[in-house]
Design a protein around this motif. Structure first.
Motif, PDB file in Angstrom:
ATOM      1  N   THR A 268      49.247  50.141  37.343  1.00 33.46           N
ATOM      2  CA  THR A 268      48.309  49.756  36.282  1.00 33.46           C
ATOM      3  C   THR A 268      49.018  48.943  35.211  1.00 33.46           C
ATOM      4  O   THR A 268      48.462  47.978  34.673  1.00 33.46           O
ATOM      5  N   TRP A 271      49.174  45.553  36.418  1.00 33.31           N
ATOM      6  CA  TRP A 271      47.850  44.925  36.282  1.00 33.31           C
ATOM      7  C   TRP A 271      47.744  44.256  34.914  1.00 33.31           C
ATOM      8  O   TRP A 271      47.406  43.074  34.805  1.00 33.31           O
ATOM      9  N   ALA A 436      41.387  48.310  32.840  1.00 34.71           N
ATOM     10  CA  ALA A 436      41.472  48.898  34.178  1.00 34.71           C
ATOM     11  C   ALA A 436      40.563  50.107  34.340  1.00 34.71           C
ATOM     12  O   ALA A 436      40.132  50.418  35.461  1.00 34.71           O
ATOM     13  N   ASP A 437      40.240  50.802  33.223  1.00 30.03           N
ATOM     14  CA  ASP A 437      39.568  52.095  33.331  1.00 30.03           C
ATOM     15  C   ASP A 437      38.253  52.206  32.592  1.00 30.03           C
ATOM     16  O   ASP A 437      37.397  53.004  32.990  1.00 30.03           O
TER      17      ASP A 437
END
Length: 508
Positions: A268, A271, A436-437
């Motif tokens: 992550t 990312w 990302a979340d």
């Protein structure tokens, strides 16, 4: 009460035109981009037309591909165009020393490339050889391509089967002259660019837009040196001379050159690092644009970002010199972030070319050498979703409220990116949620014109590393999006985590 996150868009205040050419492409004699990508030969079992893969052409036509840059890249400054004309079985071979140290048989040359452009409906962007070529060689190539009468080169073209000249609107003067194109100093190259540009003539009504090889990354000295080399820019309002634009190259990677990061196996944190590195493009356009503005406030000179995209370590088991990498949802959002930057700099950025089109780096398409299957990548879908931006008028997007951010790579990464454009009775808003979340709720405060209808599409996937394969060709593909609802000020959009959304508006 906290202010909701809002994007204010004045639909009645169109700005500069977003040239369709910022959605351009790049095809180099590198790995399986040309051979096995575009070109399979007339005797192949893969469906083809005159040796060119028909499924590749069909897929790219759906993107309304505006231009194609060829033959390189570093390959261009080793390429001698006469080796790629005439009967294929009589063409001399050469060593492709940059990309895999393999032997090139020149079966794909000038006629094949121009045939490909005609099949695609794309303008040709030819990169001329300054590194190992000559002024005469480049001058004769443009004559061969574009002259209509019985000049020596036009006669040679006819001997090789093409009666009518082609249109070649874009011409590159060298490539990466600071590196593989000659390891020149900026001052050396500026003089050469002026010389070569003089002999790249506009024949028979073919007006050539000449693009000098520009800077890498943050090298504003290179840009300033080229800007000083133009004829006086205060004279008249016509095209700048002796060339009309300069280029810029920048690649996104998460590691050093020797270990650039993995295309599919990333954390992550990686990312976010990739997206932060992609956001550097905005800084580069600001910095190089500021230098250009000092010399050219009327913006007569174009900036051409003719190499950009992600550059990861090659897929395991493949030739390191072929630069074959997979393409995930992360790559798609790198692309969407770049396009927002290009849209915001539409007054200066006249063209951009993703590196590259098929089977190399951040490719649009992957072809399977075993089965012949064609795969559209997540990046392909961003290009397709953005086609309404082609030649549309840019709209300024003012973000208000607390834009979510993350500290990455010594700086602050905004986790929401947006741009918009309008054409006549329609508009398109592009929205990237880089988180990302977490989803993001955004109000589109739409002013100046009535919005009489809307629709939306989304590109996302359950996993950050999701990618398409012959067995799962639509693991990452756009779908209709129902997360848009009416709001007192326009529309409210619920952006999923790690997603790209386009909202199409019908205007009254």
């Amino acid at each position: 009460m906290p202010v909701p996150l809002t994007a204010v868009i004045d639909l009645d205040l169109p700005g500069p035109t977003i040239s369709r050419h910022v959605y351009g492409h790049f095809a180099e004699h590198l790995g399986r981009c040309i051979y096995g990508g575009f070109w399979v030969g007339e005797d192949s079992d893969v469906p083809n037309e005159r040796g060119i893969r028909t499924d590749v052409v069909e897929a790219l036509r759906a993107l309304k591909i505006p231009n194609l840059r060829w033959p390189g890249g570093c390959f261009a400054d080793d390429y001698h165009w006469r080796d790629g004309i005439g009967p294929r079985d009589q063409r001399p071979r050469m060593v492709n020393s940059h990309w895999g140290d393999v032997v090139e048989d020149n079966s794909f040359g000038t006629h094949e490339f121009m045939d490909l452009c005609e099949m695609l409906g794309a303008d040709a962007y030819v990169s001329g050889n300054i590194g190992s070529g000559s002024v005469a060689e480049m001058s004769e190539w443009i004559e061969y391509l574009t002259r209509a009468d019985d000049s020596p080169m036009a006669a040679l073209r006819r001997e090789n089967g093409r009666d009518e000249p082609w249109k070649v609107p874009f011409w590159g003067l060298g490539n990466e002259a600071w590196g593989c194109g000659g390891h020149l100093r900026a001052e050396q190259f500026a003089s050469l660019a002026r010389q070569y540009a003089t002999y790249v003539r506009s024949h028979a009504g073919n007006d050539v837009y000449r693009i000098a090889a520009g800077a890498s990354d943050h090298d504003v000295h290179w840009t300033e040196t080229l800007m000083r080399s133009f004829d006086p820019l205060e004279k008249g309002d016509g095209p700048a001379a002796p060339f009309q634009a300069l280029s810029l190259h920048y690649y996104t990677m998460t590691g050093p050159w020797a270990d650039k990061g993995d295309a599919t196996e990333f954390t992550t944190d990686e990312w976010y690092l990739a997206l932060a590195r992609a956001a550097v493009m905005e800084q580069l356009l600001d910095r190089h644009g500021a230098v250009m503005d000092r010399y050219d406030p009327k913006k007569r000179i174009g900036l051409v970002v003719d190499e950009w995209g992600t550059w990861w370590n090659v897929e395991k088991g493949t030739n390191p010199g072929f630069l074959y990498q997979q393409n995930t949802l992360r790559d798609a959002l790198v692309a969407s972030r770049h396009f927002d930057a290009f849209h915001r700099h539409a007054d200066r950025v006249v063209m951009a070319n993703i590196a590259q089109t098929v089977n190399v780096l951040q490719a649009m398409l992957l072809t399977d050498p075993e089965t012949g299957a064609l795969v559209r990548t997540p990046s392909y879908h961003v290009f397709e979703m953005n086609t309404p931006h082609h030649d549309a008028s840019a709209l300024t997007v003012h973000l208000k409220g607390d834009v979510p951010t993350r500290e990455v790579d010594g700086g602050t990464l905004a986790l929401l990116s947006a741009s918009a454009s309008t054409t006549g009775e329609t508009a398109l808003v592009s929205l990237s949620n880089l988180d990302a979340d977490q989803p993001v709720t955004l109000v589109l405060d739409l002013r100046g014109r009535d919005v009489t209808g809307h629709s939306a599409r989304v590109l996302t996937a359950p996993r950050l590393d999701a990618h398409n394969t012959p067995d799962a060709p639509d693991a990452v593909a756009p779908t209709a999006f129902d997360g848009v609802r009416p709001h007192a000020r326009g529309l409210e959009v619920e952006l999923p985590a790690h997603s790209y959304v386009t909202v199409s508006l019908t205007l009254g």
